[in-house]
Design a protein around this motif. Structure first.
Motif, PDB file in Angstrom:
ATOM      1  N   ILE A   5      30.512  42.106  44.250  1.00 19.51           N
ATOM      2  CA  ILE A   5      29.410  42.024  43.284  1.00 19.51           C
ATOM      3  C   ILE A   5      29.550  40.760  42.441  1.00 19.51           C
ATOM      4  CG2 ILE A   5      28.383  43.118  41.241  1.00 19.51           C
ATOM      5  CD1 ILE A   5      29.228  45.821  42.434  1.00 19.51           C
ATOM      6  N   CYS A   6      30.768  40.506  41.943  1.00 19.73           N
ATOM      7  CA  CYS A   6      30.994  39.306  41.131  1.00 19.73           C
ATOM      8  C   CYS A   6      30.701  38.042  41.930  1.00 19.73           C
ATOM      9  CB  CYS A   6      32.429  39.285  40.606  1.00 19.73           C
ATOM     10  SG  CYS A   6      32.769  40.539  39.351  1.00 19.73           S
ATOM     11  N   ASN A   7      31.144  38.012  43.190  1.00 22.17           N
ATOM     12  CA  ASN A   7      30.893  36.835  44.026  1.00 22.17           C
ATOM     13  C   ASN A   7      29.408  36.633  44.266  1.00 22.17           C
ATOM     14  OD1 ASN A   7      33.851  36.852  46.242  1.00 22.17           O
ATOM     15  ND2 ASN A   7      33.651  36.604  44.041  1.00 22.17           N
ATOM     16  N   GLU A   8      28.697  37.722  44.537  1.00 19.54           N
ATOM     17  CA  GLU A   8      27.255  37.631  44.793  1.00 19.54           C
ATOM     18  C   GLU A   8      26.489  37.165  43.562  1.00 19.54           C
ATOM     19  OE1 GLU A   8      23.521  40.606  46.020  1.00 19.54           O
ATOM     20  OE2 GLU A   8      25.603  41.288  46.239  1.00 19.54           O
ATOM     21  N   GLU A   9      26.923  37.618  42.391  1.00 18.99           N
ATOM     22  CA  GLU A   9      26.237  37.282  41.141  1.00 18.99           C
ATOM     23  C   GLU A   9      26.763  35.992  40.510  1.00 18.99           C
ATOM     24  OE1 GLU A   9      23.706  38.862  39.976  1.00 18.99           O
ATOM     25  OE2 GLU A   9      23.722  40.730  41.142  1.00 18.99           O
ATOM     26  N   LYS A  10      27.717  35.328  41.188  1.00 18.79           N
ATOM     27  CA  LYS A  10      28.333  34.093  40.683  1.00 18.79           C
ATOM     28  C   LYS A  10      28.979  34.307  39.313  1.00 18.79           C
ATOM     29  CE  LYS A  10      25.223  31.050  43.253  1.00 18.79           C
ATOM     30  NZ  LYS A  10      24.206  29.958  43.178  1.00 18.79           N
ATOM     31  N   ILE A  11      29.637  35.456  39.202  1.00 15.34           N
ATOM     32  CA  ILE A  11      30.373  35.808  37.989  1.00 15.34           C
ATOM     33  C   ILE A  11      31.861  35.554  38.235  1.00 15.34           C
ATOM     34  CG2 ILE A  11      31.088  37.748  36.533  1.00 15.34           C
ATOM     35  CD1 ILE A  11      28.340  38.990  37.055  1.00 15.34           C
ATOM     36  N   TRP A  12      32.499  34.890  37.300  1.00 13.05           N
ATOM     37  CA  TRP A  12      33.948  34.646  37.380  1.00 13.05           C
ATOM     38  C   TRP A  12      34.666  35.987  37.230  1.00 13.05           C
ATOM     39  CZ3 TRP A  12      36.626  29.599  36.450  1.00 13.05           C
ATOM     40  CH2 TRP A  12      38.014  29.730  36.378  1.00 13.05           C
ATOM     41  N   MET A  13      35.464  36.367  38.229  1.00 13.49           N
ATOM     42  CA  MET A  13      36.271  37.585  38.110  1.00 13.49           C
ATOM     43  C   MET A  13      37.717  37.190  37.835  1.00 13.49           C
ATOM     44  SD  MET A  13      36.671  41.061  40.390  1.00 13.49           S
ATOM     45  CE  MET A  13      37.684  40.502  41.753  1.00 13.49           C
ATOM     46  N   HIS A  14      38.191  37.620  36.681  1.00 13.89           N
ATOM     47  CA  HIS A  14      39.596  37.450  36.299  1.00 13.89           C
ATOM     48  C   HIS A  14      40.282  38.802  36.416  1.00 13.89           C
ATOM     49  CE1 HIS A  14      43.192  36.154  34.217  1.00 13.89           C
ATOM     50  NE2 HIS A  14      43.039  37.135  33.336  1.00 13.89           N
ATOM     51  N   ILE A  15      41.488  38.822  36.958  1.00 13.21           N
ATOM     52  CA  ILE A  15      42.241  40.073  37.090  1.00 13.21           C
ATOM     53  C   ILE A  15      43.426  40.038  36.137  1.00 13.21           C
ATOM     54  CG2 ILE A  15      43.619  41.528  38.609  1.00 13.21           C
ATOM     55  CD1 ILE A  15      41.977  40.459  40.955  1.00 13.21           C
ATOM     56  N   ASP A  16      43.458  41.015  35.238  1.00 10.18           N
ATOM     57  CA  ASP A  16      44.558  41.179  34.294  1.00 10.18           C
ATOM     58  C   ASP A  16      45.462  42.290  34.814  1.00 10.18           C
ATOM     59  OD1 ASP A  16      46.275  41.583  32.189  1.00 10.18           O
ATOM     60  OD2 ASP A  16      44.761  42.361  30.815  1.00 10.18           O
ATOM     61  N   ALA A  17      46.610  41.907  35.345  1.00 15.09           N
ATOM     62  CA  ALA A  17      47.592  42.879  35.840  1.00 15.09           C
ATOM     63  C   ALA A  17      48.889  42.728  35.054  1.00 15.09           C
ATOM     64  CB  ALA A  17      47.842  42.681  37.332  1.00 15.09           C
ATOM     65  N   ALA A  18      48.756  42.542  33.742  1.00 14.06           N
ATOM     66  CA  ALA A  18      49.872  42.136  32.888  1.00 14.06           C
ATOM     67  C   ALA A  18      51.141  42.944  33.150  1.00 14.06           C
ATOM     68  CB  ALA A  18      49.463  42.253  31.416  1.00 14.06           C
ATOM     69  N   TYR A  19      51.042  44.263  33.117  1.00 13.92           N
ATOM     70  CA  TYR A  19      52.218  45.122  33.296  1.00 13.92           C
ATOM     71  C   TYR A  19      52.448  45.458  34.764  1.00 13.92           C
ATOM     72  CZ  TYR A  19      54.335  49.788  33.777  1.00 13.92           C
ATOM     73  OH  TYR A  19      55.066  50.859  34.188  1.00 13.92           O
ATOM     74  N   ALA A  20      51.381  45.879  35.446  1.00 16.55           N
ATOM     75  CA  ALA A  20      51.538  46.433  36.796  1.00 16.55           C
ATOM     76  C   ALA A  20      51.823  45.386  37.851  1.00 16.55           C
ATOM     77  CB  ALA A  20      50.285  47.213  37.179  1.00 16.55           C
ATOM     78  N   GLY A  21      51.475  44.129  37.595  1.00 18.23           N
ATOM     79  CA  GLY A  21      51.569  43.116  38.629  1.00 18.23           C
ATOM     80  C   GLY A  21      52.946  42.947  39.225  1.00 18.23           C
ATOM     81  N   SER A  22      53.979  43.166  38.441  1.00 23.47           N
ATOM     82  CA  SER A  22      55.346  43.020  38.966  1.00 23.47           C
ATOM     83  C   SER A  22      55.611  43.970  40.122  1.00 23.47           C
ATOM     84  CB  SER A  22      56.365  43.261  37.848  1.00 23.47           C
ATOM     85  OG  SER A  22      56.267  42.284  36.841  1.00 23.47           O
ATOM     86  N   ALA A  23      54.986  45.148  40.095  1.00 20.44           N
ATOM     87  CA  ALA A  23      55.221  46.145  41.143  1.00 20.44           C
ATOM     88  C   ALA A  23      54.699  45.693  42.497  1.00 20.44           C
ATOM     89  CB  ALA A  23      54.564  47.477  40.758  1.00 20.44           C
ATOM     90  N   PHE A  24      53.816  44.698  42.505  1.00 17.76           N
ATOM     91  CA  PHE A  24      53.234  44.262  43.767  1.00 17.76           C
ATOM     92  C   PHE A  24      54.242  43.524  44.649  1.00 17.76           C
ATOM     93  CE2 PHE A  24      49.087  43.884  41.128  1.00 17.76           C
ATOM     94  CZ  PHE A  24      48.958  45.262  41.118  1.00 17.76           C
ATOM     95  N   ILE A  25      55.436  43.234  44.132  1.00 12.45           N
ATOM     96  CA  ILE A  25      56.473  42.649  44.988  1.00 12.45           C
ATOM     97  C   ILE A  25      57.006  43.693  45.965  1.00 12.45           C
ATOM     98  CG2 ILE A  25      57.124  41.001  43.195  1.00 12.45           C
ATOM     99  CD1 ILE A  25      59.748  42.609  42.850  1.00 12.45           C
ATOM    100  N   CYS A  26      56.735  44.971  45.705  1.00 15.44           N
ATOM    101  CA  CYS A  26      57.144  46.057  46.599  1.00 15.44           C
ATOM    102  C   CYS A  26      56.004  46.331  47.578  1.00 15.44           C
ATOM    103  CB  CYS A  26      57.454  47.325  45.814  1.00 15.44           C
ATOM    104  SG  CYS A  26      58.779  47.141  44.596  1.00 15.44           S
TER     105      CYS A  26
END
Length: 485
Positions: free
Chosen positions: A260-281
């Motif tokens: 939806i963001c891409n279609e509407e030319k809206i900048w999508m920012h992802i805030d994964a401040a705490y959880a992002g570290s878990a993505f190394i697993c």
């Protein structure tokens, strides 16, 4: 202080810090002091004559430690993990010793180049799409910000600049002020307050998108708000998706929101401040699926990846979006290589001009723990969170208020908000453990976050026994008061 005394005192300070961290669980996790405690303990003015290191050193325990909340105590379960490790502390010492201010490549080439490489290392660890990496000739790249709040603000300001230019190219009759007045940013009603603050600083409207029963934003909810605002003549330009909300660690549905963001030319920012570290697993990487639709992404190694504050990692697909928004070139900052295409000047990627050699902390930690060591750290915390969840579920007086995905448990006594407020007050007044609350819809909820690097199963059991006993005493008192009424 000369180099000889620095060597001596430095060793003493290292011993003090090591002793502090080794014995931290013996300290009361939350201080007894009242506001204003410190001023009467120190002089009204700075000393005219030098004081000895011994005099300063002895005042640490006398003046500073009584007012410290011990974030690295295994009895600290509030807010979020505040990462710390000995390799990171050593790297911070080296950072302070080198003392460079790395606003440009020329100001300290190693400071800039190590950061670029470390953000590529980190991006590969969480399997970020290639577009986000700098590589040798990529259009994207990573940068270390001071906090996730800064990353969100940077993304919003860059999105604002990009959108204004796009609209003016299509409708040159519109002034920048007219466009600014119609811009709208969006975020979940569960998003961190820093998103609203970024919009406040950026002088744009912001609207909350309602979350669903799992406290997540889905595509249909965003589409509805966008359609309403476009019909009213507004210009949607920025959406902040959250992976791991502060209140309960819920996850917005990127695979629905991104297209939806891409279609509407809206900048999508992802805030994964705490959880992002878990993505190394690998078993948690699916939570990041949909990042390929984003323009920018951020998480904080200083929350859960054993890199002490401050170290907030941010990536963009097109670094030109940041540079074009913030680039200024006064003569005193220019250097011979700046237009070569071979170097990065991070002053164009951030709010402040100066920056510390923060990538040293990443370099030390990633090398000395390795990916496997960091994965085990994350997995251990998640196991401990599920241990606490299991203890809560065994007690029929309590309820779990949100799915436990990572290292956060949201729970409460079955009953009124007032009852749970009283329970939290009793917990924090006792100062044996430390918790903070949140609101989920209309419910007052207790958050139990696995935080300390040194927390073990025994600390979880102690915390639960303490909470359970306080609940027993509280319920008895409430029942007596009710019978008297």
């Amino acid at each position: 202080m000369d180099a000889a005394e620095f060597r001596k005192r430095g060793k003493e300070m290292v011993d003090y810090v090591a002793d502090y961290l080794e014995k931290i669980e013996k300290r009361q996790v939350f201080p007894d002091v009242e506001p204003g405690y410190l001023r009467p303990l120190i002089a009204d003015c700075a000393p005219q004559d030098p004081e000895s290191f011994e005099d300063v050193f002895k005042d640490i325990e006398k003046i500073i430690m009584p007012g410290v909340t011990h974030w690295h105590s295994p009895y600290f379960f509030a807010y979020f993990p505040a990462a710390s490790s000995f390799p990171a502390l050593l790297a911070d010492m080296l950072c302070g010793g080198i003392g460079c201010v790395g606003f440009s490549w020329a100001a300290s080439p190693a400071c800039t180049e190590l950061e670029t490489v470390m953000l590529d290392w980190l991006g590969k660890m969480i399997n970020l799409p290639e577009e986000f990496l700098a590589g040798k000739d990529g259009q994207g790249g990573g940068v270390i910000q001071g906090s996730a709040s800064e990353a969100t603000l940077i993304a919003l300001l860059a999105a604002r600049t990009r959108t204004i230019r796009q609209v003016q190219a299509e409708k040159p009759e519109l002034t920048e002020a007219e466009i600014m007045g119609r811009l709208v940013a969006y975020a979940s009603d569960q998003a961190h307050s820093s998103v609203e603050r970024a919009a406040l600083i950026g002088a744009v409207k912001i609207k909350n998108v309602p979350s669903d029963d799992t406290f997540s934003v889905c595509g249909s909810a965003l589409k509805k708000v966008l359609d309403e605002d476009k019909a009213a003549g507004l210009i949607p330009f920025f959406f902040c998706a959250t992976l791991g909300t502060t209140s309960c660690c819920s996850f917005d549905k990127l695979l629905e929101l991104g297209p939806i963001c891409n279609e509407e030319k809206i900048w999508m920012h992802i805030d994964a401040a705490y959880a992002g570290s878990a993505f190394i697993c690998p078993e948690f990487r699916h939570l990041l699926n949909g990042v390929e639709f984003a323009d920018s992404f951020n998480f904080n190694p200083h929350k859960w990846l054993l890199v002490n504050f401050d170290c907030s990692a941010m990536w963009v697909k097109k670094r030109s979006d940041l540079i074009s928004a913030f680039k200024l070139e006064p003569l005193y900052l220019q250097h011979h290589h700046q237009e070569s295409g071979l170097v990065t000047d991070y002053r164009h990627w951030q709010i402040p001009l100066g920056r510390r050699f923060r990538s040293l902390k990443l370099w030390f930690v990633l090398r000395m723990y390795g990916v496997k060591g960091l994965q085990e750290h994350i997995r251990k915390h998640i196991r401990l969170a599920h241990q606490f969840e299991h203890l809560v579920l065994q007690d029929g007086r309590f309820e779990i208020c949100a799915e436990v995905v990572l290292g956060l448990v949201c729970f409460r006594l079955k009953g009124s908000n007032e009852l749970n407020e009283a329970l939290l007050k009793g917990i924090n007044d006792a100062k044996k453990i430390h918790l903070v609350p949140c609101h989920l819809r209309e419910k007052f909820v207790l958050r139990f976050a696995i935080c300390s690097r040194t927390v073990e199963s025994t600390h979880i059991k102690f915390a639960w026994q303490h909470i359970s006993q306080l609940a027993t005493d509280l319920l008895k008192t409430w029942e007596q008061n009710h019978n008297q009424q």
